[in-house]
Write an enzyme that holds these catalytic residues in place. Structure first.
Site, short mmCIF file in Angstrom:
data_model
loop_
_atom_site.label_atom_id
_atom_site.label_comp_id
_atom_site.label_asym_id
_atom_site.label_seq_id
_atom_site.Cartn_x
_atom_site.Cartn_y
_atom_site.Cartn_z
N CYS A 103 6.80 -6.90 7.77
CA CYS A 103 7.92 -6.32 8.53
C CYS A 103 8.36 -7.35 9.58
O CYS A 103 7.55 -8.08 10.14
CB CYS A 103 7.48 -5.04 9.21
SG CYS A 103 8.80 -4.26 10.17
N CYS B 28 3.63 8.52 0.85
CA CYS B 28 4.17 7.65 1.91
C CYS B 28 4.44 6.29 1.27
O CYS B 28 3.52 5.60 0.83
CB CYS B 28 3.13 7.57 3.02
SG CYS B 28 3.61 6.52 4.37
N GLU C 223 0.83 -1.20 0.00
CA GLU C 223 0.00 0.00 0.00
C GLU C 223 0.87 1.26 0.00
O GLU C 223 1.95 1.29 0.57
CB GLU C 223 -0.92 -0.01 1.22
CG GLU C 223 -1.97 -1.12 1.11
CD GLU C 223 -2.93 -1.18 2.28
OE1 GLU C 223 -4.13 -1.36 2.03
OE2 GLU C 223 -2.50 -1.05 3.43
N CYS D 58 6.57 -4.54 16.16
CA CYS D 58 6.11 -3.58 17.17
C CYS D 58 4.64 -3.92 17.45
O CYS D 58 3.85 -4.05 16.52
CB CYS D 58 6.25 -2.14 16.68
SG CYS D 58 7.93 -1.77 16.15
N CYS E 201 1.45 -2.12 15.69
CA CYS E 201 1.48 -1.78 14.26
C CYS E 201 0.88 -2.89 13.41
O CYS E 201 1.20 -4.07 13.61
CB CYS E 201 2.93 -1.54 13.86
SG CYS E 201 3.18 -1.34 12.10
N CYS F 287 -1.02 6.23 9.99
CA CYS F 287 0.24 5.63 10.43
C CYS F 287 -0.02 4.27 11.05
O CYS F 287 -0.84 4.14 11.95
CB CYS F 287 0.90 6.47 11.51
SG CYS F 287 1.53 8.01 10.96
N GLY G 86 6.77 -1.73 6.24
CA GLY G 86 8.15 -2.21 6.27
C GLY G 86 9.11 -1.27 6.97
O GLY G 86 8.78 -0.15 7.32
#
Ligand code: SAH
Ligand code: SF4
Length: 341
Positions: A112, A105, A92, A116, A119, A333, A159
């Site tokens: 990833c 962005c 995306e 975290c 996320c 985000c 990522g």
């Protein structure tokens, strides 16, 4: 031989290919102009390039493009693009509008590795790195197919950019090159969860790229939990790398700090954060936590976030508190998850 996407080559690499083909290296700049300014889709249309060289290209390379699968628009004008890659994976890209800027962005990996816990991008683990051509392809789609002129370029999509340093740095070189996209490094920002060796490599690239460090916690105990890569590169090591990055050519450092209710939003947290930010002369970008449906974290109240922000300012640190855009289309985000293959 399997053909390769020519957008994986930096100017220097393209010069070598051209010299090997018996042509003058200056042709590389002409080819770059066709690829990144004229947005050429074929070698055929490169009218000032000798036929023989175009034939060499056609034998070994192609000009690839990523395929758009879905395009969503948020109430606040944020746009999200779901792209399908040639191997069937999805990524995306987000386009964020503000009065004076239009920011793209960019994603750098499918999934990833760094896990975290707040996320969405890391929830399903890591699949693979994006090639430079796929990173550049996100920009080219918006530029070539939709005629968007972006002002800012941020590596803050899916990522960890510094975990794919080779291809991310290639993309940055192509973006920065006056013969290529001619964007200028100062309009590019790389966001990292704190991969210290990557920060050092980015410094050695020697460009004025802005660095955004996802701090999110100002002591190791909490950061080990929120940003697990901290166990490998604890805050003190990270701060040192930031100081070196900044001092080597006057580059800007920003700390990203997500505010999560009851986790990292106390006044004590603000005081610790202010102390670190002052040391590195970093600006702080406070981001209200964007909800991810399967996760249990909460966004603090507006009052609580304002108190946190006021405390930073009272401690003499420059901070902004902005809501991240595009929540209604899961484009904020940390909400980018792509789609399963
Ligand atoms: N891997 C890089 C870049 C991609 S994430 C990094 O971690 O910096 C871009 C930013 O979104 C990071 O600051 C990340 O911590 C933040 N983020 C992740 N999940 C979020 C969420 N649910 N709400 C708000 N910000 C989030
Ligand atoms: Fe990866 Fe960044 Fe998400 Fe952490 S915040 S899981 S490093 S994309």
């Amino acid at each position: 031989m399997q053909k390769k996407d020519i957008k994986n080559l930096t100017l220097e690499e393209l010069e070598k290919v051209i010299e090997k083909a018996g042509e003058k290296p200056y042709r590389a700049k002409q080819v770059f102009y066709w690829l990144y300014q004229k947005c050429a889709r074929t070698f055929e249309e490169m009218s000032n390039i000798p036929k023989a060289l175009k034939n060499v290209f056609s034998e070994e390379y192609y000009i690839g493009a990523i395929e758009l699968c879905e395009h969503q628009k948020s109430k606040d004008k944020t746009e999200k693009f779901l792209f399908k890659l040639s191997d069937g994976n999805f990524i995306e890209t987000v386009l964020i509008w503000a009065t004076d800027r239009k920011t793209i962005c960019l994603s750098t990996q499918v999934g990833c590795k760094f896990g975290c816990p707040f996320c969405a991008s890391g929830l399903k683990g890591f699949v693979r790195n994006l090639a430079a051509s796929e990173i550049i392809g996100q920009i080219m789609y918006l530029k070539r197919d939709l005629k968007h002129l972006m002002t800012n370029y941020v590596f803050m999509g899916m990522g960890e950019p510094l975990d794919n340093y080779e291809n991310v740095s290639k993309s940055i070189l192509i973006m920065d090159d006056t013969a290529g996209m001619n964007i200028g490094a100062r309009r590019i920002t790389v966001s990292t969860s704190g991969l210290v060796p990557g920060i050092e490599k980015l410094k050695n690239l020697g460009l004025q790229v802005n660095l955004s460090v996802s701090l999110h916690a100002s002591n190791d105990k909490l950061r080990d939990e929120l940003v697990p890569v901290n166990r490998r590169y604890p805050i003190e090591t990270l701060i040192k790398a930031c100081e070196e990055y900044r001092s080597d050519g006057g580059r800007m450092i920003t700390f990203e700090y997500i505010l999560i209710s009851g986790k990292n939003d106390s006044l004590k947290d603000a005081d610790e954060l202010a102390r670190i930010a002052k040391k590195v002369k970093a600006k702080i970008n406070l981001i209200p936590y964007s909800p991810v449906s399967s996760l249990d974290f909460k966004t603090p109240t507006r009052d609580k976030m304002n108190i946190f922000m006021d405390r930073l300012e009272a401690r003499g640190v420059q901070a902004t508190l902005r809501d991240s855009k595009g929540k209604d289309i899961q484009a904020a985000c940390g909400q980018l998850a792509g789609r399963q293959k």
